[in-house]
Design an enzyme around this catalytic site. Structure first.
Site, PDB file in Angstrom:
ATOM      1  N   TRP A  71       0.833  -1.193   0.000  1.00  0.00           N
ATOM      2  CA  TRP A  71       0.000   0.000   0.000  1.00  0.00           C
ATOM      3  C   TRP A  71       0.879   1.258   0.000  1.00  0.00           C
ATOM      4  CZ3 TRP A  71      -0.325   3.958   3.666  1.00  0.00           C
ATOM      5  CH2 TRP A  71      -1.323   4.906   3.421  1.00  0.00           C
ATOM      6  N   ARG A 104     -10.420  -1.934   8.769  1.00  0.00           N
ATOM      7  CA  ARG A 104     -11.018  -0.608   8.554  1.00  0.00           C
ATOM      8  C   ARG A 104     -12.480  -0.610   9.004  1.00  0.00           C
ATOM      9  NH1 ARG A 104     -12.644   2.966   3.941  1.00  0.00           N
ATOM     10  NH2 ARG A 104     -11.598   4.954   4.219  1.00  0.00           N
ATOM     11  N   LYS A 149     -16.312   6.576  -8.649  1.00  0.00           N
ATOM     12  CA  LYS A 149     -15.047   6.018  -8.157  1.00  0.00           C
ATOM     13  C   LYS A 149     -15.387   4.820  -7.284  1.00  0.00           C
ATOM     14  CE  LYS A 149     -10.692   7.090  -5.878  1.00  0.00           C
ATOM     15  NZ  LYS A 149      -9.776   8.166  -5.438  1.00  0.00           N
ATOM     16  N   TRP A 150     -15.040   3.620  -7.771  1.00  0.00           N
ATOM     17  CA  TRP A 150     -15.456   2.351  -7.146  1.00  0.00           C
ATOM     18  C   TRP A 150     -14.273   1.814  -6.346  1.00  0.00           C
ATOM     19  CZ3 TRP A 150     -19.987  -0.642  -9.039  1.00  0.00           C
ATOM     20  CH2 TRP A 150     -20.113  -1.891  -8.437  1.00  0.00           C
ATOM     21  N   ASP A 151     -14.408   1.842  -5.025  1.00  0.00           N
ATOM     22  CA  ASP A 151     -13.287   1.491  -4.147  1.00  0.00           C
ATOM     23  C   ASP A 151     -13.451   0.079  -3.588  1.00  0.00           C
ATOM     24  OD1 ASP A 151     -10.896   1.883  -2.788  1.00  0.00           O
ATOM     25  OD2 ASP A 151     -11.501   3.825  -1.975  1.00  0.00           O
ATOM     26  N   ASN A 175     -11.541  -1.509  -0.124  1.00  0.00           N
ATOM     27  CA  ASN A 175     -10.536  -1.112   0.858  1.00  0.00           C
ATOM     28  C   ASN A 175     -10.090  -2.196   1.831  1.00  0.00           C
ATOM     29  OD1 ASN A 175      -9.596   1.620   0.539  1.00  0.00           O
ATOM     30  ND2 ASN A 175     -11.701   2.272   0.858  1.00  0.00           N
ATOM     31  N   ASP A 179      -2.604   5.531  -3.356  1.00  0.00           N
ATOM     32  CA  ASP A 179      -2.990   6.537  -2.362  1.00  0.00           C
ATOM     33  C   ASP A 179      -1.833   7.477  -2.053  1.00  0.00           C
ATOM     34  OD1 ASP A 179      -5.588   5.730  -2.111  1.00  0.00           O
ATOM     35  OD2 ASP A 179      -5.306   4.617  -0.243  1.00  0.00           O
TER      36      ASP A 179
END
Length: 697
Positions: free
Chosen positions: A173, A417, A450-452, A454, A520
């Site tokens: 990441w 998360r 915007k398709w995330d 996580n 990111d």
């Protein structure tokens, strides 16, 4: 072009400058013959007539030579196909015919014991050197279900060479897509993901060059890339005799992909291969052209300059605040305004609301439409952020359907998360997501999503399902189906793939999305290496890059000029992610100039040929984009040492006899001088950068 010679048992596929050939032996073994420069059918017949290598004890004459090694028989390499029933494991096939459909060759085999039908697909287009390969396995019998433990897309065979060098992209990441090259030693080198998505750790791509002889612009390079957005594996195997094979497909291990009942089939993802004689740069340009022509939807369209509000607001958002940011973004020349996380449900932090895809009534009392209307009235398109495959335990969706998440009975449900993974393999989950997202896109003039994604899979269970392993494959198929359905119903909406940055970038997701969030990490210096790595396979047309605030607030606190930040981000799809309400009038004026400049060079960056002039590594680095008579050079100098002048940049792809005017300085340069002596950048000090536009007179 497809040729069939040798009594219909030798095939040659030829593209722009290369050929791929294989043959069927008398006992139906499918053996590789050639992958490299263009050859004729007669050449392939000559290769097929050569005597096989001498037999060595404890070795198989098939290993290292088969197009698609299966489990069973005299083989010791990793099988591409592993099939079992309660009584029988392994495959023993018989050739059942070949068909040609346009530029696609299909070779069909059957295993009567299993009732298995296997089709090996090969496609090579006349205008490309990319070979597309995939496999279809079907249960054509009436007996018990067939379990596909492994069903890879393809196995690639390289020509005999003394040594090989392996290139791959690794990371984590905020540090994705970092290029590394190393000698290929004997044995197996395996990269992949067992996380349920493509992953930050490896991109599903490898490249090999013989003896480490290839450079950026010269030498033979072989590359392979897998189009799959779930768990995957690529195995590069150097056999004891030095032969090299590359096998890849969905799934990381051999614990089971799918179980086929009579009449059912499984189609693997595409595992594409490419040969280039023009070094790593030539291979990249060939990959880019193929993706722009054959993979990326609506690839001829230019991607807009966007503004995303996340780093400015975090979870503390409101409609008046977004309107204020939209006013400033429009004044800069931004073309797409995106509201990120926290517009929905009770989403005031990452602990709640995920899964409830309706606007928060306290933050957006009239829904999203009033804001979207204002954004559009200011000449921008409107976009939102979603993460449909996830859910917070503290959400209306999870309270109503706790059984919809991936979990194993009797085991703790792992939260990352503060969220869980929905089982998108379930039809009811997919229908719910379709209904919510379809209604959302109908509720306001939304142009962009915007398709995330996580978090990784950690509890991939499906209580009550007789074959829960299928979740690994069917979740991805469900994602693809949902995206396809939404795109068909809302053709004016663009989609971006994001997964905590670059955790889901591959040819599979790129066939359904318009761009990807590269990382990111928006630090402009770190981004140079990340973008350099991603460019090995993917074009700048899909590589989103933002200008954010200085000092960098997310990772390292590094301070950098607006110039350096913009020139770094202009190497891809330019976006702005800083808090515009804190930018000074001088900064806003400078940003307007950079955005206007980007729009001028955007056709070159997004659709031109990329030449990596100097890689990032501490000194001067640069890229060049070339399209017709226009050239753009982006150069960066992290630091200057001892007051020495940075080296000249030797440009590429120009006409030696041509004359080129620099639009930025007015100077006229001769093509031969730029090619062989280079261009002075004038960069100095720390974190300096520049853009040069050249036009052929």
């Amino acid at each position: 072009m497809i040729e069939s010679v040798g009594r219909g048992r030798v095939w040659v596929l030829s593209g722009a400058s290369s050929s791929y050939a294989f043959r069927l032996s008398d006992d139906d073994a499918l053996l590789h013959l050639h992958w490299g420069p263009r050859i004729t059918g007669a050449d392939a017949e000559a290769l097929a007539a050569e005597a096989p290598p001498p037999h060595r004890p404890f070795e198989s004459p098939l290993d290292g030579h088969e197009e698609y090694p299966v489990e069973g028989g005299p083989r010791f390499v990793r099988p591409a196909l592993s099939v079992r029933t309660p009584e029988v494991r392994g495959t023993e096939w018989a050739f059942a015919g070949a068909t040609v459909d346009g530029d696609e060759l299909r070779l069909r085999f059957t295993d009567p014991v299993h009732g298995l039908g296997l089709t090996l697909h090969h496609r090579m287009r006349d205008d490309s050197d990319v070979v597309e390969r995939w496999t279809t396995a079907a249960h054509e019998g009436t007996g018990p279900a067939l379990e596909l433990l492994r069903a890879d897309a393809a196995t690639w065979t390289l020509p005999p060479r003394d040594t090989w060098r392996l290139s791959q992209l690794h990371g984590r990441w905020a540090a994705e897509s970092r290029l590394v090259r190393s000698p290929l030693t004997y044995g197996e080198h395996i990269i992949g993901s067992r996380r349920g998505h493509t992953g930050h750790q490896h991109l599903p791509w490898v490249a090999l060059d013989a003896g480490g002889a290839a450079t950026e612009e010269h030498g033979e390079v072989y590359g392979c890339a897998l189009g799959w957005s779930g768990s995957w594996r690529i195995a590069v195997h150097r056999l004891p005799d030095g032969l090299v094979q590359i096998t890849g497909g969905a799934g990381h291990d051999d614990s089971g992909l799918v179980r086929l009942a009579p009449g059912e089939s499984y189609v693997s993802p595409v595992f594409a291969g490419l040969w280039s004689r023009e070094g790593f740069g030539g291979a990249s340009r060939a990959w880019h052209r193929w993706q722009l022509a054959r993979v990326i939807p609506d690839a001829a369209a230019e991607r807009p300059v966007l503004y995303n509000s996340w780093e400015a607001t975090g979870f503390d958002i409101s409609e008046p605040q977004q309107r204020a940011l939209a006013r400033r973004a429009a004044a800069l020349g931004v073309e797409l305004f995106v509201v990120d996380d926290a517009w929905f449900g009770r989403r005031t932090s990452d602990r709640a609301g995920l899964g409830d895809w309706t606007p928060n009534p306290d933050r957006f009392p009239g829904g999203l439409k009033p804001l979207a209307d204002e954004v559009r009235a200011r000449g921008m398109r409107f976009g939102i952020w979603v993460e449909p495959e996830m859910v917070n335990p503290d959400s209306d969706l999870h309270r109503a359907h706790p059984d919809w998440v991936q979990h194993r009975p009797g085991r703790t449900r792992t939260e990352y998360r503060h969220q869980l993974v929905l089982n998108v393999a379930r039809r009811d989950v997919r229908e719910h997501l379709w209904e919510r997202l379809h209604a959302l896109l109908d509720s306001a003039p939304i142009d962009y999503v915007k398709w995330d994604f996580n978090r990784c899979f950690t509890d991939p269970g499906w209580p009550g399902d007789p074959y829960p392993q299928r979740l690994w494959v069917e979740h991805v198929q469900g994602l693809y189906g949902l995206l396809d359905r939404l795109r068909a119903a809302h053709p004016g909406v663009d989609f971006e793939s994001c997964s905590g940055g670059g955790g889901r970038i591959d040819l599979g997701i790129l066939s359904r999305t318009d761009q990807v969030w590269t990382s990111d990490n928006t630090d402009p210096l770190d981004r140079l290496a990340i973008q350099h790595g991603l460019s090995q396979l993917h074009p700048a047309r899909v590589m989103a890059a933002w200008v954010t605030d200085s000092p960098n607030t997310q990772l390292n606190g590094r301070r950098s000029s607006l110039r350096f930040r913009f020139v770094s981000a202009m190497a891809g799809v330019l976006g702005i992610g800083g808090d515009l309400t804190e930018w000074s009038e001088e900064e806003l004026a400078e940003a307007r100039g950079w955005i206007a400049l980007y729009k001028e060079i955007r056709p070159l960056v997004q659709h031109g040929d990329l030449h990596r002039l100097r890689p990032p590594g501490g000194g001067l680095s640069a890229v060049q984009y070339l399209r017709g008579d226009e050239t753009a050079v982006l150069a960066w100098l992290p630091s200057q040492h001892y007051g020495e002048r940075p080296p000249r940049l030797r440009l590429r792809g120009l006409d030696p006899a041509g004359r080129y005017e620099c639009r930025d300085t007015g100077a006229v340069h001769r093509g031969a001088v730029l090619l062989h002596h280079g261009l002075h950048t004038g960069l100095s000090g720390d974190l300096d950068a520049a853009v040069f536009r050249l036009h052929r007179l």
